[in-house]
Each structure stands twice: as structure tokens, then as C-alpha cells.
Write a protein that holds these residues in place. Sequence first.
Motif, PDB file in Angstrom:
ATOM      1  N   PRO A  54      33.437  43.602  38.211  1.00  0.00           N
ATOM      2  CA  PRO A  54      32.375  42.654  38.555  1.00  0.00           C
ATOM      3  C   PRO A  54      31.764  42.036  37.281  1.00  0.00           C
ATOM      4  O   PRO A  54      31.734  42.685  36.221  1.00  0.00           O
ATOM      5  N   VAL A  55      31.283  40.801  37.409  1.00  0.00           N
ATOM      6  CA  VAL A  55      30.777  40.057  36.254  1.00  0.00           C
ATOM      7  C   VAL A  55      29.717  40.852  35.480  1.00  0.00           C
ATOM      8  O   VAL A  55      29.706  40.864  34.251  1.00  0.00           O
ATOM      9  N   ILE A  79      40.045  35.074  25.553  1.00  0.00           N
ATOM     10  CA  ILE A  79      40.365  33.831  26.278  1.00  0.00           C
ATOM     11  C   ILE A  79      39.996  34.055  27.749  1.00  0.00           C
ATOM     12  O   ILE A  79      40.817  34.547  28.536  1.00  0.00           O
ATOM     13  N   PRO A  80      38.779  33.709  28.161  1.00  0.00           N
ATOM     14  CA  PRO A  80      38.372  33.957  29.549  1.00  0.00           C
ATOM     15  C   PRO A  80      39.155  33.094  30.559  1.00  0.00           C
ATOM     16  O   PRO A  80      39.629  32.000  30.217  1.00  0.00           O
ATOM     17  N   ALA A  81      39.256  33.599  31.769  1.00  0.00           N
ATOM     18  CA  ALA A  81      39.969  32.857  32.824  1.00  0.00           C
ATOM     19  C   ALA A  81      39.384  33.228  34.182  1.00  0.00           C
ATOM     20  O   ALA A  81      38.715  34.260  34.317  1.00  0.00           O
ATOM     21  N   HIS A  82      39.635  32.369  35.166  1.00  0.00           N
ATOM     22  CA  HIS A  82      39.166  32.641  36.534  1.00  0.00           C
ATOM     23  C   HIS A  82      40.205  32.162  37.534  1.00  0.00           C
ATOM     24  O   HIS A  82      40.345  30.952  37.744  1.00  0.00           O
ATOM     25  N   PRO A  83      40.939  33.091  38.147  1.00  0.00           N
ATOM     26  CA  PRO A  83      41.844  32.668  39.231  1.00  0.00           C
ATOM     27  C   PRO A  83      41.004  32.342  40.470  1.00  0.00           C
ATOM     28  O   PRO A  83      40.278  33.203  40.960  1.00  0.00           O
ATOM     29  N   VAL A  84      41.106  31.089  40.920  1.00  0.00           N
ATOM     30  CA  VAL A  84      40.293  30.686  42.079  1.00  0.00           C
ATOM     31  C   VAL A  84      41.082  31.053  43.332  1.00  0.00           C
ATOM     32  O   VAL A  84      41.688  30.217  44.001  1.00  0.00           O
ATOM     33  N   ALA A  85      41.114  32.346  43.582  1.00  0.00           N
ATOM     34  CA  ALA A  85      41.890  32.893  44.701  1.00  0.00           C
ATOM     35  C   ALA A  85      41.241  34.200  45.074  1.00  0.00           C
ATOM     36  O   ALA A  85      40.801  34.937  44.209  1.00  0.00           O
ATOM     37  N   GLY A  86      41.173  34.474  46.347  1.00  0.00           N
ATOM     38  CA  GLY A  86      40.573  35.749  46.743  1.00  0.00           C
ATOM     39  C   GLY A  86      40.507  35.848  48.248  1.00  0.00           C
ATOM     40  O   GLY A  86      40.970  34.947  48.962  1.00  0.00           O
ATOM     41  N   THR A  87      39.974  36.934  48.705  1.00  0.00           N
ATOM     42  CA  THR A  87      39.740  37.117  50.137  1.00  0.00           C
ATOM     43  C   THR A  87      38.384  37.797  50.257  1.00  0.00           C
ATOM     44  O   THR A  87      37.759  38.123  49.246  1.00  0.00           O
ATOM     45  N   GLU A  88      37.964  38.067  51.480  1.00  0.00           N
ATOM     46  CA  GLU A  88      36.675  38.729  51.695  1.00  0.00           C
ATOM     47  C   GLU A  88      36.791  40.247  51.535  1.00  0.00           C
ATOM     48  O   GLU A  88      35.806  40.965  51.648  1.00  0.00           O
ATOM     49  N   ASN A  89      38.014  40.753  51.266  1.00  0.00           N
ATOM     50  CA  ASN A  89      38.204  42.201  51.153  1.00  0.00           C
ATOM     51  C   ASN A  89      38.153  42.635  49.697  1.00  0.00           C
ATOM     52  O   ASN A  89      38.388  41.850  48.794  1.00  0.00           O
ATOM     53  N   SER A  90      37.864  43.923  49.482  1.00  0.00           N
ATOM     54  CA  SER A  90      37.873  44.423  48.111  1.00  0.00           C
ATOM     55  C   SER A  90      38.616  45.746  48.040  1.00  0.00           C
ATOM     56  O   SER A  90      38.987  46.310  49.066  1.00  0.00           O
ATOM     57  N   GLY A  91      38.810  46.220  46.815  1.00  0.00           N
ATOM     58  CA  GLY A  91      39.480  47.513  46.621  1.00  0.00           C
ATOM     59  C   GLY A  91      40.970  47.369  46.401  1.00  0.00           C
ATOM     60  O   GLY A  91      41.559  46.321  46.675  1.00  0.00           O
ATOM     61  N   PRO A  92      41.610  48.447  45.912  1.00  0.00           N
ATOM     62  CA  PRO A  92      43.026  48.383  45.517  1.00  0.00           C
ATOM     63  C   PRO A  92      43.992  48.132  46.672  1.00  0.00           C
ATOM     64  O   PRO A  92      45.052  47.530  46.480  1.00  0.00           O
ATOM     65  N   ASP A 125      33.228  31.400  61.481  1.00  0.00           N
ATOM     66  CA  ASP A 125      33.891  30.914  60.266  1.00  0.00           C
ATOM     67  C   ASP A 125      33.034  31.194  59.029  1.00  0.00           C
ATOM     68  O   ASP A 125      33.565  31.363  57.930  1.00  0.00           O
ATOM     69  N   PHE A 126      31.710  31.223  59.209  1.00  0.00           N
ATOM     70  CA  PHE A 126      30.834  31.591  58.089  1.00  0.00           C
ATOM     71  C   PHE A 126      30.891  33.098  57.823  1.00  0.00           C
ATOM     72  O   PHE A 126      30.659  33.535  56.716  1.00  0.00           O
ATOM     73  N   THR A 127      31.154  33.891  58.858  1.00  0.00           N
ATOM     74  CA  THR A 127      31.105  35.346  58.678  1.00  0.00           C
ATOM     75  C   THR A 127      32.222  35.850  57.768  1.00  0.00           C
ATOM     76  O   THR A 127      32.073  36.878  57.124  1.00  0.00           O
ATOM     77  N   ARG A 128      33.347  35.129  57.696  1.00  0.00           N
ATOM     78  CA  ARG A 128      34.401  35.571  56.777  1.00  0.00           C
ATOM     79  C   ARG A 128      33.864  35.554  55.347  1.00  0.00           C
ATOM     80  O   ARG A 128      33.971  36.533  54.615  1.00  0.00           O
ATOM     81  N   ILE A 129      33.227  34.459  54.982  1.00  0.00           N
ATOM     82  CA  ILE A 129      32.698  34.356  53.617  1.00  0.00           C
ATOM     83  C   ILE A 129      31.536  35.341  53.425  1.00  0.00           C
ATOM     84  O   ILE A 129      31.422  35.989  52.377  1.00  0.00           O
ATOM     85  N   ALA A 130      30.710  35.482  54.456  1.00  0.00           N
ATOM     86  CA  ALA A 130      29.539  36.365  54.323  1.00  0.00           C
ATOM     87  C   ALA A 130      29.922  37.841  54.300  1.00  0.00           C
ATOM     88  O   ALA A 130      29.071  38.697  54.058  1.00  0.00           O
ATOM     89  N   ALA A 131      31.200  38.144  54.537  1.00  0.00           N
ATOM     90  CA  ALA A 131      31.660  39.538  54.458  1.00  0.00           C
ATOM     91  C   ALA A 131      32.151  39.868  53.049  1.00  0.00           C
ATOM     92  O   ALA A 131      32.624  40.975  52.793  1.00  0.00           O
ATOM     93  N   SER A 132      32.019  38.925  52.122  1.00  0.00           N
ATOM     94  CA  SER A 132      32.522  39.160  50.752  1.00  0.00           C
ATOM     95  C   SER A 132      31.728  40.248  50.051  1.00  0.00           C
ATOM     96  O   SER A 132      30.585  40.518  50.398  1.00  0.00           O
ATOM     97  N   ASP A 133      32.346  40.804  49.013  1.00  0.00           N
ATOM     98  CA  ASP A 133      31.808  41.998  48.350  1.00  0.00           C
ATOM     99  C   ASP A 133      30.363  41.801  47.839  1.00  0.00           C
ATOM    100  O   ASP A 133      30.110  40.910  47.021  1.00  0.00           O
ATOM    101  N   PRO A 134      29.424  42.630  48.301  1.00  0.00           N
ATOM    102  CA  PRO A 134      28.016  42.454  47.922  1.00  0.00           C
ATOM    103  C   PRO A 134      27.754  42.605  46.420  1.00  0.00           C
ATOM    104  O   PRO A 134      26.945  41.868  45.855  1.00  0.00           O
ATOM    105  N   VAL A 135      28.447  43.537  45.765  1.00  0.00           N
ATOM    106  CA  VAL A 135      28.202  43.756  44.325  1.00  0.00           C
ATOM    107  C   VAL A 135      28.734  42.577  43.521  1.00  0.00           C
ATOM    108  O   VAL A 135      28.055  42.018  42.652  1.00  0.00           O
ATOM    109  N   MET A 136      29.960  42.158  43.854  1.00  0.00           N
ATOM    110  CA  MET A 136      30.550  41.029  43.141  1.00  0.00           C
ATOM    111  C   MET A 136      29.641  39.805  43.242  1.00  0.00           C
ATOM    112  O   MET A 136      29.338  39.143  42.248  1.00  0.00           O
ATOM    113  N   TRP A 137      29.150  39.519  44.453  1.00  0.00           N
ATOM    114  CA  TRP A 137      28.381  38.288  44.652  1.00  0.00           C
ATOM    115  C   TRP A 137      26.964  38.396  44.120  1.00  0.00           C
ATOM    116  O   TRP A 137      26.406  37.403  43.643  1.00  0.00           O
ATOM    117  N   ARG A 138      26.400  39.585  44.159  1.00  0.00           N
ATOM    118  CA  ARG A 138      25.093  39.774  43.498  1.00  0.00           C
ATOM    119  C   ARG A 138      25.230  39.337  42.033  1.00  0.00           C
ATOM    120  O   ARG A 138      24.437  38.558  41.514  1.00  0.00           O
TER     121      ARG A 138
END
Length: 300
Positions: A72-73, A117-130, A221-234
Motif C-alpha cells: 500500500p502507498v 523509477i516509479p510506475a503504476h499499472p492501471v489495472a486491478g480488481t476489487e479483490n486483494s491478497g495473493p 455497478d457502484f458496489t464493485r468499486i466500493a468493495a475495493s481494499d479499504p487500506v489501499m484506498w485510505r
Amino acid sequence: MAIRKVAVIGLGLIGSSIARAVAERLPEVAVTGHDASDDVRGVARALGLCDTIVDDPAAAVADADLVILAVPVGRMADAAAAIAPGLKAGAIISDVGSSKAGVADALAKALPDHIVIPAHPVAGTENSGPAAGFATLFDRRWCIVTPGAGASGEAVTAVTSFWQALGAKVDVMDAAHHDMVLAVTSHLPHLIAYTIVGTASELEEVTESEVIKYSAGGFRDFTRIAASDPVMWRDVFLANKDAVLATLQRFNEDLTALQQAIRRGDGAKLEDWFTRTRAIRRSIIEQGQDDAAPDFGRKH
Ligand code: NAP
């Protein structure tokens, strides 16, 4: 700059996807992984992620040509400090953080004698963990590389080529501009989704069970995004505060304008607005950034 060994620090959704993608697309490159969590390291070992999973962060980066911080950032500075003693001279340190200016500063401070050299892959899902990662996550998605002033061109090329090998398309831009662009395309949409889902669950006139039952009207459709990882988004909102607040100000003005159009019965304004937004959706599909299947391809 040949990359023969990669170390991935943080084996959640993004880190584990990188490990899987390297195994599939760059089989000649060795991957070492580390995560601060004993549980995550255990799951990663059970899943067979990486060639080696190492308990100690400094040992994990030994001999690595490229180290990617996928934490996380708000944990980037700690993670960078923990790997510092193990880095070989000439190693490139990169990251995948969703905001860039603050992370670039933190990494430069923690690793003053290294190539960052910082980078950001603009790809992800609402799930977290390995277990949530997958090798094709970066396919045809953009990865934005944000080298600082004076960064080595050779190192930028090495990071760019690495992401291209994992299937991504790469853009290079200034970290501050990245943060403004992502505030609009990612951070504000997440804030709106978090707001709307929270608001709907607290209404007095409509019960929560009704909100869930009739969610196909748009709410879900909003709930998918709102299920994203709370720590990451904080951490993202704390790190990209200025750009998010500037974008939010503009959003509030536009929302007020639409509110006024509804109150005044200004159908022409509403129709113009919705016609423009529909065209944006079509452009996203045309540019291969989403599927054209109606209703996001849900089976009915
Ligand atoms: P994640 O699934 O929660 O994984 C992060 C992992 O890092 C967790 O296992 C966490 O362990 C571990 N960690 C935390 N601090 C650490 C440290 N100091 N050293 C080693 N490991 C540490 O998160 P993610 O979705 O992969 O996100 C990782 C990064 O990618 C973030 O910076 C995020 O902004 C960025 N990103 C995410 C997405 C997305 O859609 N998810 C997309 C693009 C970029 P604990 O859980 O025990 O803390």
C-alpha cells in the motif's frame, strides 16, 4: 540493462499478478518474493508463486536487477527502508503505487543512492491478497512510468520493456500530472462509489434489504468499486489529497449544475450531458479498455 532477477515486495493482488505474469511471459527471469505478513507468505508458497519466497526483505532483494514494491502507498517508505541494506549497486527500484508524487519522494528519501523509477499499472480488481492475482491482469492495460528529473534513460527503458513484456502498454509522464489524471479517472470514481454505497445503506425511507434487492437498477455497478481494499484506498486518498480535492471541487460544481437542471425542468441540458457521457463510454470500448458486451457481460 538486462533484467535476470526480479524481487517482488508485497504479494497481494498486484505483486502476485506480477510474479505470475513473469513466470508465464519471462520464464528466463528468476523471481523472489517477500511479504510482511507470515500468512501471505504461507499462501504464496502454497500457491507456488515465485521461484523463492523469502522471510527477510533485505535478503529477498539480494542480487535482484529490478525490485518492485507492491505494498500500500502508505507502506512504501517502510518497505524501501527494509530492503535498502540488501540492494546491489545498480539495481533498479520501482513500485506500483496508485499515486505517484508522494511515493516518489518517499522512495528518493529512503533510497538516496539508488536508481528509482516509479510506475503504476492501471489495472486491478476489487479483490486483494495473493490468491486474487492472475497472470493476464496487465494485458492491454496501461502502465504509467513516472521517472524523476535526471532519471537514467537506460533504467526507464528497462522498466518500460519489463511492463511491455507482461502485456502492458506504457506511457511515460510526470508524477504530478499522473496524480491529476488518476484523480479524475480512478480516485474520484472510487470516492463517489464509496459515498453512494454508504449513503444508500443508511437511508431511513428505504431499507437496506430493498437497496440490495433492487440493486440491478444501477446501484450494484457502484458496489464493485466500493468493495475495493479499504487500506489501499485510505492511503491513496491521503497521498493524493490535493489532486483529489481539486477534482472533487469541479465535480461538486457539475453536480450542482445537474441538480439545478432537474429542479428547473431543463430537459435539454440533461439530454446534452447524458449524450456526451454515452459517447465517452463508446470511446472506452473502441480503445479496447472495456468489453462491448451489454450489462458488463453478465449472464442473464
Ligand atoms: P494487497 O492485495 O492488499 O497486497 C498488499 C500486500 O503488501 C499485503 O499482503 C500486505 O500485507 C503487504 N505489505 C504491506 N506492507 C508491507 C511491507 N512493508 N513489506 C512487505 N509487504 C507489505 O494490495 P494490492 O491491491 O496488491 O495493492 C498493492 C499496491 O498496488 C498499492 O500501492 C496499490 O495502490 C497499487 N495498485 C493497486 C491496484 C488495485 O486495483 N488493487 C491497481 C494498481 C495499483 P498486510 O496485508 O499484512 O499488510
